[in-house]
Design an enzyme around this catalytic site. Sequence first.
Site, PDB file in Angstrom:
ATOM      1  N   GLY A  38       0.954  -1.212  -0.095  1.00 47.65           N
ATOM      2  CA  GLY A  38       0.207   0.044   0.042  1.00 47.65           C
ATOM      3  C   GLY A  38       0.948   1.217   0.058  1.00 47.65           C
ATOM      4  N   SER A  39       0.360   2.289   0.627  1.00 46.38           N
ATOM      5  CA  SER A  39       0.827   3.424   0.436  1.00 46.38           C
ATOM      6  C   SER A  39       2.460   3.708   1.011  1.00 46.38           C
ATOM      7  CB  SER A  39       0.178   4.785   1.357  1.00 46.38           C
ATOM      8  OG  SER A  39      -0.958   4.977   0.321  1.00 46.38           O
TER       9      SER A  39
END
Length: 295
Positions: A9-10
């Site tokens: 993810g981020s």
Amino acid sequence: MLTDVFEPGSTGKVITLAGVVNEGAANPYSVIKVPPSLSRGGKAFKDHTPHGKLRLTLSGIMAQSSNIGTILAAERIGEDKLYDYMKRFGIGEETGTNFPAEGTGYIPPVENWSATSMPTIAFGQGLSVNAVQAANVFATVANGGVRQDPRIVDAMISQTGEVITPESGKRTRVISRVAAQQVLTMLETVVGDGGTAPLAKIPGYRVGGKTGTAMFVDPRCGCYNGDVVASFIGVAPIDDPELVVAVFVSQPRSGRYGGQLGGPVFKRVMTYSLQARQIPPTGTRAPRIPLTAKG
């Protein structure tokens, strides 16, 4: 920690933006025009919070975790270099711990990328990591841009009482020291005003890190089922790094975002660790870096 793999993810944006900075394609103050949505490969990409046209600095893209801004920044270096930095940071490679049944994660080779692979990989989807790999990305930045193979055992005591220290793992220069320092200053904006992880702040210490909320791949169907892995990985003290703490919450039932779920856990664990190791605050102030630009 080492056997399970998941999409970062981020938190994976740190690799992308570190590569952009290291290539000289942008710096923490560079301004990128971020539209409300971005069409790539026939798909419309958006940020987690709807917005109009923005002018974000690269630091602002990190602080606000902008998918669109990260894609536009990644396009400044291209897919080959993006893939190269993913490999440099250890994605899809053994960690060097020699742990049995380690899940090495995976990033598809560039020749197998689809029209939407580059944008999704740039912001941390479409690849997989284990927890140690993810944490070691931040340790690499904190270590002046040098990746050190981690080890699980610090020392062993033989039957005769001899203390045996395992050999240090391989060291690999990933980004320059200057670039690493710039990325650290960007990570600090994540816990500041306008960032996604104010709950990770620790009084008296400068802290930096990155939130992540990645779609969870259900192994029963090999598909996304709506569940997520929420994470926060952070470094302290940011001006003289000593420790990295990584928090991952798989399939949370209350809450969804890494700053909300992982930030408070990071704060408690890191606070204890700093105190236990008697690491004092250094007393320096964080530089003022704008997240947005007028115009």
